[in-house]
Design a protein around this motif. Sequence first.
Motif, PDB file in Angstrom:
ATOM      1  N   UNK A 142     -10.281 -15.171  29.150  1.00 11.89           N
ATOM      2  CA  UNK A 142     -11.383 -16.009  29.604  1.00 11.89           C
ATOM      3  C   UNK A 142     -12.677 -15.737  28.870  1.00 11.89           C
ATOM      4  N   UNK A 143     -13.466 -16.781  28.684  1.00 13.35           N
ATOM      5  CA  UNK A 143     -14.777 -16.695  28.042  1.00 13.35           C
ATOM      6  C   UNK A 143     -15.815 -17.273  28.989  1.00 13.35           C
ATOM      7  N   UNK A 144     -17.077 -16.890  28.796  1.00 14.48           N
ATOM      8  CA  UNK A 144     -18.156 -17.491  29.549  1.00 14.48           C
ATOM      9  C   UNK A 144     -18.400 -18.922  29.111  1.00 14.48           C
ATOM     10  N   UNK A 145     -18.982 -19.723  30.001  1.00 17.18           N
ATOM     11  CA  UNK A 145     -19.277 -21.131  29.726  1.00 17.18           C
ATOM     12  C   UNK A 145     -20.720 -21.413  30.141  1.00 17.18           C
ATOM     13  N   UNK A 146     -21.437 -22.156  29.311  1.00 15.92           N
ATOM     14  CA  UNK A 146     -22.841 -22.435  29.561  1.00 15.92           C
ATOM     15  C   UNK A 146     -23.078 -23.585  30.513  1.00 15.92           C
ATOM     16  N   UNK A 147     -24.339 -23.763  30.904  1.00 16.17           N
ATOM     17  CA  UNK A 147     -24.776 -24.866  31.762  1.00 16.17           C
ATOM     18  C   UNK A 147     -25.373 -25.948  30.872  1.00 16.17           C
ATOM     19  N   UNK A 148     -24.552 -26.935  30.503  1.00 16.90           N
ATOM     20  CA  UNK A 148     -24.895 -27.898  29.477  1.00 16.90           C
ATOM     21  C   UNK A 148     -25.433 -27.169  28.256  1.00 16.90           C
ATOM     22  N   UNK A 177     -23.441 -23.991  25.309  1.00 17.03           N
ATOM     23  CA  UNK A 177     -22.234 -23.714  24.533  1.00 17.03           C
ATOM     24  C   UNK A 177     -21.039 -23.511  25.451  1.00 17.03           C
ATOM     25  N   UNK A 178     -19.914 -24.069  25.054  1.00 17.97           N
ATOM     26  CA  UNK A 178     -18.701 -23.924  25.857  1.00 17.97           C
ATOM     27  C   UNK A 178     -18.163 -22.500  25.792  1.00 17.97           C
ATOM     28  N   UNK A 179     -18.513 -21.757  24.754  1.00 24.58           N
ATOM     29  CA  UNK A 179     -18.241 -20.317  24.677  1.00 24.58           C
ATOM     30  C   UNK A 179     -19.573 -19.598  24.794  1.00 24.58           C
ATOM     31  N   UNK A 180     -19.713 -18.777  25.836  1.00 27.46           N
ATOM     32  CA  UNK A 180     -20.991 -18.122  26.093  1.00 27.46           C
ATOM     33  C   UNK A 180     -20.751 -16.675  26.498  1.00 27.46           C
ATOM     34  N   UNK A 181     -21.534 -15.763  25.948  1.00 29.05           N
ATOM     35  CA  UNK A 181     -21.467 -14.368  26.361  1.00 29.05           C
ATOM     36  C   UNK A 181     -22.408 -14.122  27.516  1.00 29.05           C
TER      37      UNK A 181
END
Length: 591
Positions: free
Chosen positions: A466-472, A474-478
């Motif tokens: 799993x990867x982090x996801x942004x709020x509108x 980047x779909x990949x977010x740390x």
Amino acid sequence: MLQKFTETARPEQGPPRLAALRAQFDAARIDGVIVPRTDAHQGEYVAPRDDRLAWLTGFTGSAGYCVALRDAAGVFVDGRYRVQVKSQVADVFTPVDWPETGLAAWISDKLPDGGVVGIDPWLFSVDQMRSLRADLTGVSLRFTENLVDRIWQDQPAPPMGTVFAQDVALAGEPHGDKIDRLARDLGASSCVITLPDSIAWLLNIRGSDIAHNPVPHGFALLNADGTVELFMADEKLADLGDHLGDRVSVLPPEGFLAAIATLQGPVRIDPATCPVAVADALQGVEIVEAPDPCLLPKACKNEAELAGARAAHLRDGAAMVRFLAWLDAQPAGSYTEIDVVERLEAERRATNALRDISFETISGAGSNGAIVHYRVTERTNRQVNAGELLLVDSGGQYVDGTTDITRTIAIGQPGDEEREAFTRVLKGMIALSRLRFPAGLAGRDIDVLARAALWEVGLDYGHGTGHGVGAYLSVHEGPARIARTGTVPFAPGMILSNEPGFYREGAYGIRIENLIAVEHASPVAGQTVPAMYRFETLTWVPIDRRLIVPDLLTAQERDWLNAYHGDVLARIGDLVDGSVAGWLHAACAPL
């Protein structure tokens, strides 16, 4: 918005481009060069101008390196891309399993003592440079201008996308308040920020410099006095009006290095994302090394951002259901992988809320599904035939949220091997979905749960869970992730993907992905752990019941799946009608 199916480079272009690059070595006084897939902003995603690795080698993955020496050229890829790279690069490039084989070890083995390797200091972070220098044996590094840019005759221009404001009702916090909050704990007089999504989040702006990721290119200095210096081209900001306010100064990006060279310090940098060129410009200034101050606050979504994510996922779920109903109605062999991509995007666009897809849709049938990040092109496009699995990984960018979902679909009658593998992947996804865990745990502490059912029969997958996801964003977010390398503790508000998989090279691929959000778990009787977390499911789309072996599921797993499908029907049922509603009722029937 429309996905393109052309290729950045074809394998046959690799040999002459590599030869042209090597022809630059003598003038640069080097014996080789490292070409990473990154840009001066050190984010995961790059604009066409900066996609040097793909242009040189043909490899289009989101991470990797090429090390080009006089008589050897390695393309370093991780487990996600080891099948893909074989079909994308010419035989003048040797695929290298990375990080199992490090760049420094490979270079030291290939070059004699005294060898010199060139790098562009804008394309390497401080941490990367330290690691390289520490691990190289008998070989030195030399800063050079970018040699790929020198030979890339038709290199695209730098992106100049329009910047626009993100409404505070969706952001949940005015950007002035964010600046104040971060400035109070800066630990320095100024902080260098290079990541595009960090700048976008901090200032409540969005941009269009990177395909499918609403971020602008620029640099910023966040100052302890609550001001920000934004180094970004004026023409990008023409539509912003007075959004930034008088606490944000806009300066030309070409003046960034000169400006930071005048800072008195201490200056905070994130060694994981600060380019070496920036750190070198700070020579003689006291440097404080600490993570980008935007990373953790950006990852921990506030209530407005979570509400937006929930709304976006309902809208996106209905589009996915319409797509899946259409797909099931098509005769096998009557459509292609590209047809799948175009139909799915059309359903998302029909919501009248889609701003963009969140990444290029992965539509892999049969053996193409085993390529973890497969991107269909006009050359690789093929029919979707009976007896195959179709892996579709896709997402949408909506002004209120970013989505990312994978479903694996049986085309015709699936085989017993595929059904067992699918069920074991599903067991891993359910294990994380049902999990309650103590505060303080990180991705490395729970990743095993997603793999345990596969490990029982000697199977695994070569990517994180799993990867982090942004709020509108980047779909990949740390900074958090569910993986053996995930060390950042989970915190409420983080949105992550839950996507175990299995891939049989040359045959099929399986992945099931929902997005989940970290939330507080209600206390239970006798609880001694001070705080417990759980995951809120955000994605509401049926999972293909034809691929499930019911006897492999425990009673608890079956109950979870039936409850999930009941929730899908309850949440999405009123958003579809006609034959789609009938399909949804059948797809959500209890197991």
